[in-house]
Write a protein that holds these residues in place. Structure first.
Motif, short mmCIF file in Angstrom:
data_model
loop_
_atom_site.label_atom_id
_atom_site.label_comp_id
_atom_site.label_asym_id
_atom_site.label_seq_id
_atom_site.Cartn_x
_atom_site.Cartn_y
_atom_site.Cartn_z
N TYR A 153 -7.87 -0.48 -1.82
CA TYR A 153 -6.62 -0.24 -1.10
C TYR A 153 -5.42 -0.64 -1.95
O TYR A 153 -5.46 -1.65 -2.67
N MET A 157 1.07 -0.40 0.00
CA MET A 157 0.00 0.00 0.00
C MET A 157 1.39 0.51 0.00
O MET A 157 1.30 0.27 -0.37
N THR A 168 -1.28 2.89 5.46
CA THR A 168 -1.05 3.57 4.19
C THR A 168 -0.65 5.01 4.44
O THR A 168 -0.68 5.50 5.57
#
Length: 254
Positions: free
Chosen positions: A215, A34, A81
């Motif tokens: 994501y 991510m 993230t």
């Protein structure tokens, strides 16, 4: 931390395209299978490593509080993230420290700087004294087919990784057997697959809209080799050459 609180990003793909007996399988995601200007702009606000203040009575850690909180996030959350600016900045500044602390728990830190995310996966320790910290789960072939579609959508538009629910349903309708007249039942199975990916923190619903954010961790769930192999398999199913129910579901590894 209870084992059932967090999915492990090590995917095991089931063989039955729409194996839905009403149970919610725990999801295993497998990575087998991510910079703006200056350092501060690229990693966010850096941690002040000056005088450390204890977080609670009896706190014996020598790490700054921000590092402790990020360590907890890496264990408890599916991933970190760049959206979580504090945690992402700490991951980059203290990567070696975090990697070492996680290793003590038989966890491996995975950091993807290109797509700006990090997550932990369970390491294999053959010792009988070893304990698994993270739980694993198996996604049905339907959910993995949908994950492949989401991967393709993310790669095409990584800056705006949003997908409409209707588009996911339309894509999955290609796998509906020609002789299946129960459209409502099929639609229910598709929505179950969507929910499974939501539970596995691969997608996140957009509040107030019938859309999902994809994501960036999707890029670690599917390797290039898996993408090719799964694409061939799903094209065969969609073309009627193979039925999704021809093979039985493989049991998940707990």
């Amino acid at each position: 931390m209870a084992e059932e609180e967090r999915p492990l990003f090590e995917q095991v793909f089931g063989e039955d395209l729409f194996d839905d007996d009403g149970r919610r399988e725990p999801a295993v995601l497998d990575a087998e299978a991510m910079f703006a200007e200056g350092l501060a702009a690229s990693v966010g606000v850096l941690v002040d490593s000056g005088v450390r203040q204890p977080r609670f009575d009896g706190d014996a850690s020598e790490l700054p509080a921000e590092v402790c909180w990020t360590l907890q996030e890496l264990v408890a959350a599916p991933h970190v993230t760049e959206k979580s600016r504090k945690h992402w900045a700490v991951v980059q500044q203290y990567e070696d420290v975090l990697r070492s602390r996680l290793s003590e728990l038989n966890l491996i830190l995975e950091v993807n700087r290109e797509h700006r995310y990090a997550f932990t996966r369970q390491a294999f320790d053959p010792s009988p004294h070893s304990r698994a910290i993270l739980r694993s789960k198996t996604l049905s072939l339907a959910a993995s087919a949908l994950a492949l579609y989401l991967y393709q959508q993310y790669v095409m538009s990584p800056d705006e990784p949003v997908v409409e629910t209707a588009d996911m349903i339309d894509h999955m309708m290609a796998y509906k057997p020609s002789g299946d007249t129960d459209e409502a039942g099929f639609l229910k199975k598709v929505r179950t697959a969507i929910t499974a990916l939501d539970d596995a923190a691969i997608i996140k619903p957009v509040r107030g809209a019938d859309r999902y954010i994809i994501y960036p961790v999707i890029t670690s769930i599917l390797t290039a080799e898996q993408v090719d192999a799964l694409t061939d398999k799903y094209q065969a199913i969609a073309g009627g050459q193979v039925r999704g129910s021809d093979a039985e579901q493989e049991p998940a590894d707990d």
